[in-house]
Design a protein around this motif. Structure first.
Motif, short mmCIF file in Angstrom:
data_model
loop_
_atom_site.label_atom_id
_atom_site.label_comp_id
_atom_site.label_asym_id
_atom_site.label_seq_id
_atom_site.Cartn_x
_atom_site.Cartn_y
_atom_site.Cartn_z
N TYR A 53 0.85 -1.19 0.00
CA TYR A 53 0.00 0.00 0.00
C TYR A 53 0.88 1.24 0.00
O TYR A 53 2.07 1.19 0.32
N GLN A 57 0.84 5.41 1.22
CA GLN A 57 0.20 6.40 2.08
C GLN A 57 0.64 7.79 1.65
O GLN A 57 1.75 7.97 1.14
N TYR A 62 0.98 11.73 3.22
CA TYR A 62 1.02 12.54 4.44
C TYR A 62 1.24 13.99 4.07
O TYR A 62 1.86 14.30 3.05
N PHE A 94 -1.16 12.06 8.61
CA PHE A 94 -1.72 11.09 7.67
C PHE A 94 -2.93 11.67 6.94
O PHE A 94 -3.79 12.31 7.56
N LEU A 102 -4.67 6.43 2.51
CA LEU A 102 -3.96 5.19 2.22
C LEU A 102 -4.66 4.51 1.07
O LEU A 102 -5.89 4.50 1.00
N LEU A 151 4.09 14.15 1.42
CA LEU A 151 4.98 13.00 1.41
C LEU A 151 4.22 11.75 1.00
O LEU A 151 3.11 11.51 1.47
N GLY A 183 1.82 -5.97 6.48
CA GLY A 183 2.12 -5.99 7.91
C GLY A 183 2.64 -4.68 8.43
O GLY A 183 2.91 -4.53 9.62
N GLY A 184 2.79 -3.71 7.54
CA GLY A 184 3.24 -2.38 7.96
C GLY A 184 4.72 -2.27 8.19
O GLY A 184 5.18 -1.43 8.96
N PHE A 185 5.49 -3.11 7.51
CA PHE A 185 6.94 -3.09 7.70
C PHE A 185 7.65 -2.35 6.57
O PHE A 185 7.11 -2.16 5.50
N LYS A 186 8.88 -1.98 6.86
CA LYS A 186 9.77 -1.36 5.87
C LYS A 186 9.18 -0.10 5.26
O LYS A 186 9.14 0.06 4.04
N THR A 187 8.68 0.78 6.09
CA THR A 187 8.13 2.04 5.59
C THR A 187 9.25 2.86 4.96
O THR A 187 10.31 3.08 5.58
N PHE A 215 9.74 6.58 2.94
CA PHE A 215 9.15 7.84 2.53
C PHE A 215 9.89 8.43 1.34
O PHE A 215 11.11 8.28 1.21
N GLY A 216 9.14 9.11 0.48
CA GLY A 216 9.76 9.92 -0.54
C GLY A 216 10.24 11.22 0.08
O GLY A 216 9.98 11.50 1.25
N ALA A 217 10.93 12.03 -0.72
CA ALA A 217 11.48 13.29 -0.21
C ALA A 217 10.42 14.36 -0.06
O ALA A 217 10.65 15.38 0.60
#
Lengths: 112, 116
Positions: A32, A34, A36, A46, A49, A89, A96-100, A102-104
């Motif tokens: 997924y 997201q 922000y 937030f 999503l 952002l 599972g919500g892991f390894k988030t 973010f872009g710059a």
């Protein structure tokens, strides 16, 4: 490696117009994405999503799309207002919500 | 509900000194994140906790950074010794599992660290 890219150039638009921000990802398929909003001196807030099996999501004046073929998400703000001026952002994460990651971010300026 | 609390808001130290940041997540949120945000960049995940266990610390510079989450609630992030390149905003965020598996994160205001 997983990478997420946003247009680093600031976006300047006139009040009332639709702002469109782009988020591209490479080398993976996130579960997924997201979006922000971040104002100067504050933490991100937030907004929306969208999951990999969804094409489009809406919330009031906000709309986000997810194109897994183009590996791209578009974020739209319709009827933009000066109060929408901020940095937006894009973030991806695995199941599972892991390894988030973010872009710059893209800085949006809405002129009255 | 109360948001994510962080302290201090600002900190200035000299290189090679130590510093610690504190975070209190939203009540009931099982997942806690620490991010580093350098000026002009997006937040970079340093460590993620699920309750009081570490689920991802792959980007944490373990030779100088450490973090703990006591009793699955508050968390501290420590840097020892600090380097000039550690100057950044340190953001804490928390999230909970919802029925639709949404992982929206709630961020604190951040701690702005300046290393001189």
């Amino acid at each position: 490696s997983q990478k997420i890219e946003q247009n680093s150039e600031a976006l300047n638009i006139q009040e009332g117009k639709t702002a469109t921000l782009t988020c591209n990802y490479t080398n993976y398929s996130p579960a997924y994405l997201q979006w922000y909003r971040q104002d100067p001196g504050r933490g991100p807030v937030f907004l929306l999503l969208i999951r990999e099996n969804e094409k489009e999501k809406r919330k009031e004046r906000l709309k986000v799309t997810f194109d897994t073929t183009l590996k791209q998400s578009l974020f739209h703000i319709t009827a933009s207002q000066p109060a929408d001026s901020a940095t937006y952002l894009c973030a991806q994460a695995n199941t599972g919500g892991f390894k988030t990651i973010f872009g710059a971010g893209t800085r949006l300026f809405v002129k009255a | 509900e109360a948001g994510v609390a962080q302290s201090p808001r600002y900190k200035i130290i000299e290189k090679r000194q130590s510093v610690a940041f504190w975070c209190n997540p939203i009540s009931g949120h099982a997942t806690l994140y620490w991010y580093q945000q350098i000026l002009g960049q997006g937040p970079k995940l340093l460590i993620q906790f699920q309750n009081n266990g570490v689920v991802d610390d792959s980007q944490l510079p373990k030779d100088r950074f450490s973090a703990e989450r006591l009793k699955g609630v508050d968390s501290t992030l420590k840097i020892q010794p600090a380097k000039l390149e550690d100057s950044a905003v340190y953001l804490c965020a928390s999230s909970q599992l919802s029925r639709d598996s949404s992982y929206e994160q709630y961020f604190g205001p951040g701690t702005r660290l300046t290393v001189t």
